[in-house]
Design an enzyme around this catalytic site. Sequence first.
Site, PDB file in Angstrom:
ATOM      1  N   ASP A  38       0.810  -1.226   0.000  1.00  0.00           N
ATOM      2  CA  ASP A  38       0.000   0.000   0.000  1.00  0.00           C
ATOM      3  C   ASP A  38       0.837   1.268   0.000  1.00  0.00           C
ATOM      4  O   ASP A  38       0.385   2.321   0.466  1.00  0.00           O
ATOM      5  CB  ASP A  38      -0.956   0.009   1.206  1.00  0.00           C
ATOM      6  CG  ASP A  38      -2.141   0.948   0.984  1.00  0.00           C
ATOM      7  OD1 ASP A  38      -2.561   1.082  -0.177  1.00  0.00           O
ATOM      8  OD2 ASP A  38      -2.615   1.556   1.959  1.00  0.00           O
ATOM      9  N   GLY A  40       1.678   2.544  -2.838  1.00  0.00           N
ATOM     10  CA  GLY A  40       1.216   3.240  -4.028  1.00  0.00           C
ATOM     11  C   GLY A  40       1.913   2.866  -5.313  1.00  0.00           C
ATOM     12  O   GLY A  40       1.915   3.652  -6.268  1.00  0.00           O
ATOM     13  N   PRO A 116       5.022  -7.072  -6.106  1.00  0.00           N
ATOM     14  CA  PRO A 116       4.221  -7.096  -4.877  1.00  0.00           C
ATOM     15  C   PRO A 116       5.028  -6.692  -3.658  1.00  0.00           C
ATOM     16  O   PRO A 116       6.234  -6.902  -3.586  1.00  0.00           O
ATOM     17  CB  PRO A 116       3.759  -8.555  -4.774  1.00  0.00           C
ATOM     18  CG  PRO A 116       4.776  -9.325  -5.540  1.00  0.00           C
ATOM     19  CD  PRO A 116       5.244  -8.430  -6.645  1.00  0.00           C
ATOM     20  N   ASP A 172       0.612  14.356  -0.733  1.00  0.00           N
ATOM     21  CA  ASP A 172      -0.629  15.115  -0.558  1.00  0.00           C
ATOM     22  C   ASP A 172      -1.293  14.822   0.781  1.00  0.00           C
ATOM     23  O   ASP A 172      -2.038  15.655   1.319  1.00  0.00           O
ATOM     24  CB  ASP A 172      -1.593  14.816  -1.709  1.00  0.00           C
ATOM     25  CG  ASP A 172      -1.869  13.326  -1.850  1.00  0.00           C
ATOM     26  OD1 ASP A 172      -0.892  12.558  -1.973  1.00  0.00           O
ATOM     27  OD2 ASP A 172      -3.052  12.930  -1.845  1.00  0.00           O
ATOM     28  N   GLY A 480      12.235 -53.757   3.789  1.00  0.00           N
ATOM     29  CA  GLY A 480      11.495 -55.008   3.877  1.00  0.00           C
ATOM     30  C   GLY A 480      10.968 -55.511   2.545  1.00  0.00           C
ATOM     31  O   GLY A 480      10.290 -56.537   2.487  1.00  0.00           O
ATOM     32  N   LYS A 483      15.130 -56.097  -1.208  1.00  0.00           N
ATOM     33  CA  LYS A 483      16.220 -55.609  -2.071  1.00  0.00           C
ATOM     34  C   LYS A 483      17.515 -56.377  -1.843  1.00  0.00           C
ATOM     35  O   LYS A 483      18.131 -56.889  -2.788  1.00  0.00           O
ATOM     36  CB  LYS A 483      16.475 -54.109  -1.796  1.00  0.00           C
ATOM     37  CG  LYS A 483      15.306 -53.195  -2.071  1.00  0.00           C
ATOM     38  CD  LYS A 483      15.664 -51.754  -1.799  1.00  0.00           C
ATOM     39  CE  LYS A 483      16.069 -51.509  -0.352  1.00  0.00           C
ATOM     40  NZ  LYS A 483      15.018 -51.821   0.621  1.00  0.00           N
ATOM     41  N   SER A 551      16.962 -45.648  -1.151  1.00  0.00           N
ATOM     42  CA  SER A 551      17.119 -44.493  -2.061  1.00  0.00           C
ATOM     43  C   SER A 551      15.751 -43.919  -2.427  1.00  0.00           C
ATOM     44  O   SER A 551      15.304 -44.044  -3.566  1.00  0.00           O
ATOM     45  CB  SER A 551      17.913 -44.875  -3.316  1.00  0.00           C
ATOM     46  OG  SER A 551      17.396 -46.011  -3.953  1.00  0.00           O
TER      47      SER A 551
END
Length: 640
Positions: A38, A40, A116, A172, A480, A483, A551
Amino acid sequence: MADASYETDALIADDINAYLDQHQNKSLLRFITCGSVDDGKSTLIGRLLYDSKMIFEDQLAALEADSKKVGTQGQDIDFALLVDGLAAEREQGITIDVAYRFFATEKRKFIVADTPGHEQYTRNMVTGASTADCAVILVDARKGMLVQTRRHSYLAHLLGIKHLVLAVNKMDLVDYDQSTFDQIVADYSTFADEIGIETFTAVPISGFKGDNITSSPSANTTWYDGPSLIDHLETIEIANVAAQEKPFRMPVQWVNRPNLDFRGFSGLIGSGTVKRGDAVRIVPSGKTSTIKTIVTYDGELDEAVAGQSVTITLEDEVDCSRGDVIAAADNPPEASDQFEATLVWMDDEALKPGRGYTLKLASQSVTATVQEPKYEINVNNVGGSGEKLATKTLELNSIGVAEIHTDRPITFEAYEDSRALGGFILVDKITNATVGAGMLHFSLRRASNVHWQATTITRDHHADLKNQKPRVLWFTGLSGSGKSTIANAVEQRLNVMNRHTFLLDGDNVRHGLNKDLGFTEADRIENIRRVGEVAKLMTDAGLIVLTAFISPFRAERDLVRAMMEDCEFIEIFVDTPLEVAEQRDVKGLYKKARSGDLKNFTGIDSPYEAPDEPEIRVNTVEMTVEEAADHIISQIMPLK
């Protein structure tokens, strides 16, 4: 009433061709408006568009109607609505996204980015500032300097914007009081000295009323004898003009080969000037040649300068491709694979130190890993004792300094010397989202002191001696899933076939090489990176390497794949549903994880990212260990 400096109707009426020629040859200034919420910013840009007659009658009618309906200025025109186009912006009276607008005066063309003010949209401000020559930092005269004033000023300075304008807005609303303006300028001057801003220009304005926006001095600020905002913006030096004084650099974006008789290298000249006959060097290869021709859409040129897009042909048939940089032969840029950099994190998911991201710099694209940050910069307290904070990662909108390693050397210059070769982005390999933006400081000394030592016996010699082609059989799956059991069975079969192998098991590696690592996400990433490096060394020795690791993250598996030669990495997904793996629970880990005694356990409170397209998939619900091993062997054979 619009100022006379904007009026172009007379020239258009007298000689349209002269007007078009004059307009085409005007310089273009890119600038941003920034500051707190705000202050401007959108109103100022709306005023610039309105006064420069850059809106059509139907747009003006819509603006007047919208101002009465959703405006914030009563029955008067709300100029901010010209820029705030999103419904959410109009509803809240704020800017969320970066809005780009074009306008022109008789002297110059402008592209302005309205950024912004909210802290949560800091990444959007960085996006707008990355290509700007000037930053107009607005301050509400009633409120003075706020946190976002400091934040955005610091970011603008960090991003290399040389020209800063302190626009004290809404004069102003304080009756154009000189003492209010002077106090804000004094406060900002003290702050600017603290963070290294050498110069700035302060202007008292009213975006709503139009005071000191155009070239007409405002009768309400008789005490101010400086330039109006437009007058100042019309005299700022364009970045391309300054870049022309620097050594020649052109990142190659495209190798232009329309036929057998033409081979040119196309790109945007980042800095310097180039002429026909100039000696140039291709970086990073170091090959040299001379400029044969400089080609554009409009024909050949004798000379080209920074900011121009051209195609260059060379006298010699040197190796040059996209990502290389054509530079002045006697003053080329550096090439390195290790750097210190400032990084602005732009993703909702925090930085993962050690994870492989795609780094894009100019036309170069490489895999990069970010090390644990040295520190985070507290931009809410820049210049104060809390400026540098200890951290292990970077969250959304955080700014930090860290070391970055790339998988091969890239051509670069420090960001303060060259935005084109010093600014980069990081892209997530899985989502393809831009997660960070950064500025390179310098290459690390060890990067230039460490060289690859060539050896007489190569990886091909090792492989031929073993009569096999090196492979990495990368087993991945939940804890489990089986692998290690399946990998062990595969290795037994390979051993019977007289293949030279080595099995790297997740638990075994953590007893030695990775005993210092825990199970946080960052530690898991580093665990896999180290295993990947070891596996690569073993393939250099000619071995078939089997790895059995959860992994859990695709990015790290892809990072290891990128380390290997083509077709050497074979991803094997041991596909076992979570409920089945949990029922097995051979080590009792799931039980501990469910009770809360074991944190960061994959599948429970830490994610597992299953492979999208593994080379081999085995379903341990449908297959026995022997069937799975036989299936894998059938898929990878022959190994020579």
